[in-house]
Design an enzyme around this catalytic site. Structure first.
Site, PDB file in Angstrom:
ATOM      1  N   HIS A   1      61.423  39.832  -7.792  1.00 20.50           N
ATOM      2  CA  HIS A   1      61.244  40.020  -9.224  1.00 20.50           C
ATOM      3  C   HIS A   1      61.750  41.375  -9.699  1.00 20.50           C
ATOM      4  O   HIS A   1      62.130  41.527 -10.851  1.00 20.50           O
ATOM      5  CB  HIS A   1      59.774  39.805  -9.610  1.00 20.50           C
ATOM      6  CG  HIS A   1      59.410  38.358  -9.710  1.00 20.50           C
ATOM      7  ND1 HIS A   1      58.958  37.765 -10.872  1.00 20.50           N
ATOM      8  CD2 HIS A   1      59.463  37.359  -8.792  1.00 20.50           C
ATOM      9  CE1 HIS A   1      58.740  36.473 -10.655  1.00 20.50           C
ATOM     10  NE2 HIS A   1      59.028  36.208  -9.403  1.00 20.50           N
TER      11      HIS A   1
ATOM     12  N   VAL B   1      65.532  41.494 -12.426  1.00 21.16           N
ATOM     13  CA  VAL B   1      65.592  42.073 -13.766  1.00 21.16           C
ATOM     14  C   VAL B   1      66.082  43.522 -13.676  1.00 21.16           C
ATOM     15  O   VAL B   1      65.453  44.338 -13.007  1.00 21.16           O
ATOM     16  CB  VAL B   1      64.204  42.050 -14.453  1.00 21.16           C
ATOM     17  CG1 VAL B   1      64.303  42.616 -15.858  1.00 21.16           C
ATOM     18  CG2 VAL B   1      63.640  40.636 -14.470  1.00 21.16           C
TER      19      VAL B   1
ATOM     20  N   PRO C   1      63.391  32.788 -13.124  1.00 24.70           N
ATOM     21  CA  PRO C   1      63.012  31.368 -13.044  1.00 24.70           C
ATOM     22  C   PRO C   1      61.510  31.179 -12.772  1.00 24.70           C
ATOM     23  O   PRO C   1      60.928  31.907 -11.967  1.00 24.70           O
ATOM     24  CB  PRO C   1      63.854  30.857 -11.870  1.00 24.70           C
ATOM     25  CG  PRO C   1      65.018  31.773 -11.805  1.00 24.70           C
ATOM     26  CD  PRO C   1      64.523  33.112 -12.259  1.00 24.70           C
TER      27      PRO C   1
ATOM     28  N   THR D   1      58.530  29.343   2.245  1.00 22.85           N
ATOM     29  CA  THR D   1      57.916  28.846   3.475  1.00 22.85           C
ATOM     30  C   THR D   1      56.589  29.554   3.752  1.00 22.85           C
ATOM     31  O   THR D   1      55.823  29.156   4.623  1.00 22.85           O
ATOM     32  CB  THR D   1      58.860  29.040   4.688  1.00 22.85           C
ATOM     33  OG1 THR D   1      58.227  28.518   5.860  1.00 22.85           O
ATOM     34  CG2 THR D   1      59.173  30.505   4.936  1.00 22.85           C
TER      35      THR D   1
ATOM     36  N   ASP E   1      54.177  26.002   1.232  1.00 19.03           N
ATOM     37  CA  ASP E   1      54.523  25.173   2.392  1.00 19.03           C
ATOM     38  C   ASP E   1      53.227  24.568   2.910  1.00 19.03           C
ATOM     39  O   ASP E   1      52.398  25.259   3.502  1.00 19.03           O
ATOM     40  CB  ASP E   1      55.214  26.030   3.461  1.00 19.03           C
ATOM     41  CG  ASP E   1      55.383  25.297   4.792  1.00 19.03           C
ATOM     42  OD1 ASP E   1      54.928  24.140   4.923  1.00 19.03           O
ATOM     43  OD2 ASP E   1      55.978  25.901   5.701  1.00 19.03           O
TER      44      ASP E   1
ATOM     45  N   THR F   1      52.973  24.629   7.356  1.00 20.01           N
ATOM     46  CA  THR F   1      52.799  25.913   8.063  1.00 20.01           C
ATOM     47  C   THR F   1      52.854  27.072   7.060  1.00 20.01           C
ATOM     48  O   THR F   1      53.818  27.839   7.026  1.00 20.01           O
ATOM     49  CB  THR F   1      53.904  26.121   9.128  1.00 20.01           C
ATOM     50  OG1 THR F   1      55.192  26.028   8.478  1.00 20.01           O
ATOM     51  CG2 THR F   1      53.824  25.083  10.233  1.00 20.01           C
TER      52      THR F   1
ATOM     53  N   ASP G   1      59.259  29.870   8.739  1.00 16.46           N
ATOM     54  CA  ASP G   1      60.040  28.903   9.503  1.00 16.46           C
ATOM     55  C   ASP G   1      60.836  27.989   8.569  1.00 16.46           C
ATOM     56  O   ASP G   1      60.902  28.234   7.368  1.00 16.46           O
ATOM     57  CB  ASP G   1      59.108  28.081  10.411  1.00 16.46           C
ATOM     58  CG  ASP G   1      57.984  27.427   9.613  1.00 16.46           C
ATOM     59  OD1 ASP G   1      58.126  27.286   8.373  1.00 16.46           O
ATOM     60  OD2 ASP G   1      56.964  27.052  10.216  1.00 16.46           O
TER      61      ASP G   1
HETATM   62  C1  HEM Z   1      65.007  30.019  -6.991  1.00 12.05           C
HETATM   63  C2  HEM Z   1      64.237  30.407  -7.965  1.00 12.05           C
HETATM   64  C3  HEM Z   1      62.766  30.689  -7.772  1.00 12.05           C
HETATM   65  C4  HEM Z   1      61.765  30.148  -8.494  1.00 12.05           C
HETATM   66  C5  HEM Z   1      61.889  29.165  -9.635  1.00 12.05           C
HETATM   67  C6  HEM Z   1      60.534  30.674  -7.965  1.00 12.05           C
HETATM   68  C7  HEM Z   1      59.288  30.379  -8.467  1.00 12.05           C
HETATM   69  C8  HEM Z   1      58.096  30.779  -7.908  1.00 12.05           C
HETATM   70  C9  HEM Z   1      56.793  30.445  -8.424  1.00 12.05           C
HETATM   71  C10 HEM Z   1      56.528  29.649  -9.690  1.00 12.05           C
HETATM   72  C11 HEM Z   1      55.880  30.956  -7.573  1.00 12.05           C
HETATM   73  C12 HEM Z   1      54.370  30.875  -7.708  1.00 12.05           C
HETATM   74  C13 HEM Z   1      53.870  31.910  -8.679  1.00 12.05           C
HETATM   75  C14 HEM Z   1      52.411  31.691  -8.981  1.00 12.05           C
HETATM   76  O1  HEM Z   1      52.089  30.739  -9.692  1.00 12.05           O
HETATM   77  O2  HEM Z   1      51.569  32.463  -8.475  1.00 12.05           O
HETATM   78  C15 HEM Z   1      56.605  31.636  -6.515  1.00 12.05           C
HETATM   79  C16 HEM Z   1      56.022  32.259  -5.452  1.00 12.05           C
HETATM   80  C17 HEM Z   1      56.729  32.910  -4.476  1.00 12.05           C
HETATM   81  N1  HEM Z   1      58.082  33.176  -4.480  1.00 12.05           N
HETATM   82 FE1  HEM Z   1      59.454  32.313  -5.650  1.00 12.05          FE
HETATM   83  N2  HEM Z   1      60.819  31.516  -6.930  1.00 12.05           N
HETATM   84  C18 HEM Z   1      62.169  31.574  -6.778  1.00 12.05           C
HETATM   85  C19 HEM Z   1      62.868  32.354  -5.886  1.00 12.05           C
HETATM   86  C20 HEM Z   1      62.276  33.172  -4.965  1.00 12.05           C
HETATM   87  C21 HEM Z   1      62.984  34.115  -4.140  1.00 12.05           C
HETATM   88  C22 HEM Z   1      64.473  34.377  -4.217  1.00 12.05           C
HETATM   89  C23 HEM Z   1      62.059  34.705  -3.343  1.00 12.05           C
HETATM   90  C24 HEM Z   1      62.258  35.776  -2.308  1.00 12.05           C
HETATM   91  C25 HEM Z   1      63.331  35.899  -1.584  1.00 12.05           C
HETATM   92  C26 HEM Z   1      60.786  34.110  -3.651  1.00 12.05           C
HETATM   93  C27 HEM Z   1      59.615  34.388  -3.007  1.00 12.05           C
HETATM   94  C28 HEM Z   1      58.389  33.869  -3.356  1.00 12.05           C
HETATM   95  C29 HEM Z   1      57.186  34.044  -2.559  1.00 12.05           C
HETATM   96  C30 HEM Z   1      57.122  34.709  -1.190  1.00 12.05           C
HETATM   97  C31 HEM Z   1      56.147  33.458  -3.276  1.00 12.05           C
HETATM   98  C32 HEM Z   1      54.668  33.439  -2.889  1.00 12.05           C
HETATM   99  C33 HEM Z   1      54.005  34.635  -3.532  1.00 12.05           C
HETATM  100  C34 HEM Z   1      52.561  34.862  -3.130  1.00 12.05           C
HETATM  101  O3  HEM Z   1      52.019  34.136  -2.303  1.00 12.05           O
HETATM  102  O4  HEM Z   1      51.972  35.811  -3.690  1.00 12.05           O
HETATM  103  N3  HEM Z   1      60.948  33.203  -4.658  1.00 12.05           N
HETATM  104  N4  HEM Z   1      57.955  31.518  -6.759  1.00 12.05           N
END
Ligand code: HEM
Ligand SMILES: *[C@@H]1O[C@H](CO)[C@@H](O)[C@H](O)[C@H]1NC(C)=O
Ligand SMILES: *[C@@H]1O[C@H](CO)[C@@H](O)[C@H](O)[C@H]1NC(C)=O
Length: 334
Positions: free
Chosen positions: A81, A85, A173, A204, A252, A255, A260
């Site tokens: 994030h 931005v 996104p 994952t 996921d 797991t 993974d």
């Molecule tokens: C492709 C576009 C992406 C979308 C639409 C997206 C969307 C989201 C959403 C909606 C969540 C849950 C937020 C919530 O409700 O708490 C999330 C969690 C997460 N995203 Fe993405 N994401 C994207 C790309 C990425 C990228 C590029 C990464 C890192 C390389 C990433 C890493 C994560 C991780 C690790 C979580 C879990 C966060 C937590 O457990 O606190 N995401 N993402």
């Protein structure tokens, strides 16, 4: 095959020719000055000024994750994030009314105290030296390793930005976008379709709030039916887990704490959590990459680290373009 190599060679020569003919590059050719800020990042950036920086970051990240594993995914997401931005300039860390961090869409971001903790330790060891943007980048790498993912070397030298605007956070996104929108968004950051699929693999580990996907469970596309691309047994589980829109569900389901390729095999079973996850497997442009990652863990690990380095280089500020913040939550006073 031979022809392909030949074509590639011709293309490379052509590109070199084009850049050599570029007046800006020609003008600066003698000093070998680059226009791409990421070229000013380097692995040994803190070698003389703060040789312990990486060790200190890793040690503090490890201590926090050992106490609370959920911080590992949160730190990786925080880095995304930030880079999404205004580039990887720690703008997401700035904490005042109207900053990205205080936007509604940022409300589920976590991990800020970890970064503050690291910053405090580094200001003691080597004052005014290590940027918050570099700290966040290294912390995301360390979090990946602690979750069982690949290690990679992080190029350093990012500077911290002085601008952060809440409205701008809304372009990241949210999970409801179509693949075209995702591809275009990534493309604008210099990331391609393979990067999109590989980086989505970060899902994952970690969790999402039910609000991020509840439309798939109850009222898909304005109907009163669930998303037909949802596995029915998975759908049942989600109904049970989501009592409130603020409830948390693993991204996921199989797991959730292991870095993974199960994220990808889940998509093959219609068990992706977000719309943006599942559609990577239904769109012709991304599905082949999902197939490849699902069947080749080695490929995923390697592509993930390559794409993470690319992500960490997005629109970075270097040299005199920014500052080294003393407190990651606030810009330095002048
Ligand atoms: C492709 C576009 C992406 C979308 C639409 C997206 C969307 C989201 C959403 C909606 C969540 C849950 C937020 C919530 O409700 O708490 C999330 C969690 C997460 N995203 Fe993405 N994401 C994207 C790309 C990425 C990228 C590029 C990464 C890192 C390389 C990433 C890493 C994560 C991780 C690790 C979580 C879990 C966060 C937590 O457990 O606190 N995401 N993402
Ligand atoms: C994808 O979403 C964008 C923005 O909402 C919309 O303009 C576009 O028509 C959609 N494309 C497809 C192929 O559905
Ligand atoms: C739904 O998930 C189950 C359990 O993982 C799996 O065996 C089944 O093949 C999935 N169904 C579809 C249509 O993919």
């Amino acid at each position: 095959m031979k022809f392909l190599y030949l074509a590639l060679f011709v293309l490379l020569v052509h590109l070199e020719y084009l850049s050599a003919a570029d007046p800006l590059l020609l003008a600066s050719a003698k000093k070998a000055v680059s226009r791409n800020p990421a070229d000013y990042l380097s692995f040994d950036y803190y070698l003389n000024t703060c040789p312990d920086a990486e060790g200190i970051i890793q040690q503090i990240v490890g201590a926090w994750i050992q106490k609370d594993f959920t911080l590992a995914p949160s730190l990786i997401r925080l880095h995304f994030h930030d880079c999404a931005v205004r580039g990887c300039d720690a703008s997401i860390l700035l904490n005042y009314k109207g900053s990205e961090r205080t936007a509604y869409v940022s409300s589920t971001l976590r991990g800020f105290p970890v970064i503050d903790d690291i910053k405090k330790a580094l200001e003691k060891r080597c004052p005014r030296t290590v940027s918050c943007a570099d700290i966040l980048t290294a912390a995301a790498r360390d979090a990946t390793v602690f979750a069982g993912g690949p290690f990679w070397q992080v190029p350093f030298g990012r500077k911290d930005g002085r601008i952060s605007i809440d409205k701008e956070a809304e372009v990241v996104p949210q999970g409801h976008e179509n693949v075209t929108t995702l591809i275009n968004y990534f493309k604008a950051k210099g990331l391609d379709i393979l990067d999109l699929v590989a980086l989505s693999g970060a899902h994952t580990i970690g969790r999402a709030t039910c609000g991020a996907f509840l439309n798939r469970v109850y009222n898909f596309n304005g109907t009163t039916k669930p998303d037909p691309s949802l596995n029915t047994s998975y759908l049942k589980l989600l109904k049970k887990r989501c009592q409130r829109s603020t409830d948390l569900v693993y991204l996921d389901v199989i797991t959730p704490r292991t870095f993974d390729t199960v994220y990808y095999t889940n998509l093959q079973k219609k068990a992706g959590l977000l719309t943006t996850d599942q559609e990577l497997y239904s769109d012709q442009r991304t599905a082949p990459f999902v197939e490849a990652m699902a069947s080749q863990p080695f490929l995923f690990e390697n592509q993930f680290l390559v794409s993470m380095v690319k992500l960490g280089n997005v629109e970075v500020l270097t040299r005199n373009q920014g500052e080294v913040r003393l407190d990651c939550s606030y810009v330095n006073s002048r």
